[in-house]
Design a protein around this motif. Structure first.
Motif, PDB file in Angstrom:
ATOM      1  N   LEU A  88      23.336   5.059 -13.046  1.00 54.06           N
ATOM      2  CA  LEU A  88      23.394   4.860 -11.596  1.00 54.06           C
ATOM      3  C   LEU A  88      23.502   3.383 -11.241  1.00 54.06           C
ATOM      4  CD1 LEU A  88      20.787   7.521 -10.452  1.00 54.06           C
ATOM      5  CD2 LEU A  88      23.288   7.660 -10.351  1.00 54.06           C
ATOM      6  N   GLY A  89      23.817   2.550 -12.243  1.00 54.56           N
ATOM      7  CA  GLY A  89      24.046   1.137 -11.990  1.00 54.56           C
ATOM      8  C   GLY A  89      22.797   0.284 -11.895  1.00 54.56           C
ATOM      9  N   ARG A  90      21.624   0.874 -12.149  1.00 55.91           N
ATOM     10  CA  ARG A  90      20.385   0.089 -12.075  1.00 55.91           C
ATOM     11  C   ARG A  90      20.250  -0.766 -13.322  1.00 55.91           C
ATOM     12  NH1 ARG A  90      17.216   5.427 -10.317  1.00 55.91           N
ATOM     13  NH2 ARG A  90      18.217   5.989 -12.258  1.00 55.91           N
ATOM     14  N   PRO A  91      19.853  -2.037 -13.147  1.00 58.12           N
ATOM     15  CA  PRO A  91      19.693  -2.900 -14.318  1.00 58.12           C
ATOM     16  C   PRO A  91      18.527  -2.453 -15.194  1.00 58.12           C
ATOM     17  CG  PRO A  91      19.120  -4.077 -12.298  1.00 58.12           C
ATOM     18  CD  PRO A  91      19.599  -2.724 -11.893  1.00 58.12           C
ATOM     19  N   LEU A  92      18.740  -2.547 -16.488  1.00 61.81           N
ATOM     20  CA  LEU A  92      17.723  -2.239 -17.489  1.00 61.81           C
ATOM     21  C   LEU A  92      17.314  -3.547 -18.163  1.00 61.81           C
ATOM     22  CD1 LEU A  92      19.561   0.832 -19.078  1.00 61.81           C
ATOM     23  CD2 LEU A  92      17.582   0.910 -17.528  1.00 61.81           C
ATOM     24  N   PRO A  93      16.205  -3.569 -18.858  1.00 60.31           N
ATOM     25  CA  PRO A  93      15.811  -4.800 -19.555  1.00 60.31           C
ATOM     26  C   PRO A  93      16.848  -5.195 -20.615  1.00 60.31           C
ATOM     27  CG  PRO A  93      13.992  -3.238 -19.483  1.00 60.31           C
ATOM     28  CD  PRO A  93      15.212  -2.513 -18.991  1.00 60.31           C
ATOM     29  N   SER A 148      14.039  13.647  -1.871  1.00 59.51           N
ATOM     30  CA  SER A 148      13.967  13.352  -3.301  1.00 59.51           C
ATOM     31  C   SER A 148      15.365  13.023  -3.817  1.00 59.51           C
ATOM     32  CB  SER A 148      13.374  14.539  -4.066  1.00 59.51           C
ATOM     33  OG  SER A 148      14.150  15.695  -3.846  1.00 59.51           O
ATOM     34  N   ALA A 149      15.400  12.398  -4.972  1.00 56.74           N
ATOM     35  CA  ALA A 149      16.671  12.031  -5.570  1.00 56.74           C
ATOM     36  C   ALA A 149      17.497  13.278  -5.867  1.00 56.74           C
ATOM     37  CB  ALA A 149      16.432  11.248  -6.858  1.00 56.74           C
ATOM     38  N   VAL A 150      18.786  13.187  -5.622  1.00 56.24           N
ATOM     39  CA  VAL A 150      19.684  14.292  -5.929  1.00 56.24           C
ATOM     40  C   VAL A 150      20.241  14.095  -7.332  1.00 56.24           C
ATOM     41  CG1 VAL A 150      20.303  14.573  -3.494  1.00 56.24           C
ATOM     42  CG2 VAL A 150      21.785  13.236  -4.984  1.00 56.24           C
ATOM     43  N   ASP A 151      20.659  15.164  -7.951  1.00 50.04           N
ATOM     44  CA  ASP A 151      21.313  15.085  -9.258  1.00 50.04           C
ATOM     45  C   ASP A 151      22.783  14.744  -8.993  1.00 50.04           C
ATOM     46  OD1 ASP A 151      22.792  15.749 -11.606  1.00 50.04           O
ATOM     47  OD2 ASP A 151      21.169  17.088 -12.246  1.00 50.04           O
ATOM     48  N   ALA A 152      23.189  13.540  -9.377  1.00 46.41           N
ATOM     49  CA  ALA A 152      24.536  13.057  -9.062  1.00 46.41           C
ATOM     50  C   ALA A 152      25.625  13.917  -9.689  1.00 46.41           C
ATOM     51  CB  ALA A 152      24.696  11.606  -9.503  1.00 46.41           C
ATOM     52  N   HIS A 212      23.135   6.003  -4.092  1.00 46.22           N
ATOM     53  CA  HIS A 212      21.836   5.774  -3.440  1.00 46.22           C
ATOM     54  C   HIS A 212      21.056   7.074  -3.253  1.00 46.22           C
ATOM     55  CE1 HIS A 212      21.712   1.483  -2.717  1.00 46.22           C
ATOM     56  NE2 HIS A 212      23.033   1.551  -2.662  1.00 46.22           N
ATOM     57  N   ALA A 213      21.754   8.158  -2.949  1.00 47.23           N
ATOM     58  CA  ALA A 213      21.072   9.448  -2.833  1.00 47.23           C
ATOM     59  C   ALA A 213      20.496   9.868  -4.188  1.00 47.23           C
ATOM     60  CB  ALA A 213      22.034  10.515  -2.297  1.00 47.23           C
ATOM     61  N   ALA A 214      21.219   9.578  -5.272  1.00 45.25           N
ATOM     62  CA  ALA A 214      20.733   9.909  -6.615  1.00 45.25           C
ATOM     63  C   ALA A 214      19.569   9.013  -7.026  1.00 45.25           C
ATOM     64  CB  ALA A 214      21.871   9.802  -7.626  1.00 45.25           C
ATOM     65  N   ARG A 215      19.506   7.824  -6.461  1.00 40.54           N
ATOM     66  CA  ARG A 215      18.380   6.923  -6.733  1.00 40.54           C
ATOM     67  C   ARG A 215      17.166   7.267  -5.860  1.00 40.54           C
ATOM     68  NH1 ARG A 215      21.352   1.017  -6.546  1.00 40.54           N
ATOM     69  NH2 ARG A 215      22.463   1.159  -8.545  1.00 40.54           N
ATOM     70  N   GLY A 216      17.333   8.209  -4.930  1.00 32.91           N
ATOM     71  CA  GLY A 216      16.240   8.605  -4.050  1.00 32.91           C
ATOM     72  C   GLY A 216      16.107   7.760  -2.800  1.00 32.91           C
ATOM     73  N   ASN A 217      17.139   7.002  -2.469  1.00 28.49           N
ATOM     74  CA  ASN A 217      17.126   6.163  -1.268  1.00 28.49           C
ATOM     75  C   ASN A 217      17.406   7.064  -0.062  1.00 28.49           C
ATOM     76  OD1 ASN A 217      17.698   4.433   0.862  1.00 28.49           O
ATOM     77  ND2 ASN A 217      18.765   2.950  -0.419  1.00 28.49           N
ATOM     78  N   ARG A 218      16.347   7.496   0.582  1.00 32.23           N
ATOM     79  CA  ARG A 218      16.417   8.489   1.654  1.00 32.23           C
ATOM     80  C   ARG A 218      17.117   7.979   2.921  1.00 32.23           C
ATOM     81  NH1 ARG A 218      11.179  11.995   3.482  1.00 32.23           N
ATOM     82  NH2 ARG A 218      12.293  13.501   4.746  1.00 32.23           N
ATOM     83  N   ALA A 219      17.115   6.681   3.142  1.00 32.20           N
ATOM     84  CA  ALA A 219      17.783   6.126   4.323  1.00 32.20           C
ATOM     85  C   ALA A 219      19.184   5.622   3.988  1.00 32.20           C
ATOM     86  CB  ALA A 219      16.952   4.999   4.922  1.00 32.20           C
TER      87      ALA A 219
END
Length: 179
Positions: free
Chosen positions: A38-43, A166-170, A110-117
């Protein structure tokens, strides 16, 4: 200040590197941290998903096919980058179409990340953009894209994401680009 003493002339603290940002092969700032689907940075050092190459010029059919493959794989962030390439490299008269499609993919991200707004807001913005493009161009199905169906999908997902919170399954909620 003594001769050869340049303290005070440089605002960079002595213990800080001037430019420690990651750079690409052309010297542009580009974060090299691995990313998840989902494009989120990892360590650093973590295995992430392969990044979508940027700046690829594709024919519209190839753009749609690659974006659909990524969406079906649950990688809407990467599909967004494919649409962004088309928006930046395609003909001027189609830029708003590809931009609207990119907004739909970011909305799903963003919906898959749970960003409700943010997810619903971007989904609705993308839906409005592809509908406006279809109306102004007189082309409701450019390159086989089902723009009315995509707008309906986006608005339904926006409602669900707001309601459920809640986060959706993309991959499960990915749209079919061609109806």
């Amino acid at each position: 200040m003594g001769a050869g003493d340049n303290r005070g002339m440089d605002s960079t603290p002595a213990n800080r590197q001037v430019d420690a940002r990651d750079r690409d092969g052309e010297g542009r700032a580009r974060n090299a941290r691995p990313r998840d689907g989902l494009g989120r940075p990892l360590p650093y050092g973590t295995d992430g998903v392969e990044r979508q190459p940027e700046g690829v010029v594709r024919a519209p059919a190839a753009t749609v096919a690659e974006a659909q493959r990524l969406l079906a794989a649950g990688k809407p962030f990467h599909a967004h980058e494919v649409f962004e390439d088309a928006w930046k490299s395609g003909p001027e008269e189609e830029r708003e179409l590809w931009r609207g499609l990119a907004q739909l993919a970011v909305g799903l991200t963003h919906a898959a990340r749970g960003n409700r707004a943010g997810g619903p807001r971007l989904l609705r913005r993308g839906a409005g953009a592809v509908e406006a493009w279809a109306a102004s161009s007189g082309r409701p199905r450019p390159h086989g894209l089902d723009l009315a169906g995509l707008a309906g999908w986006a608005r339904a997902l926006a409602r669900d994401a707001e309601r459920d919170g809640s986060a959706v399954d993309a991959a499960v909620r990915a749209p079919r680009l061609r109806g």
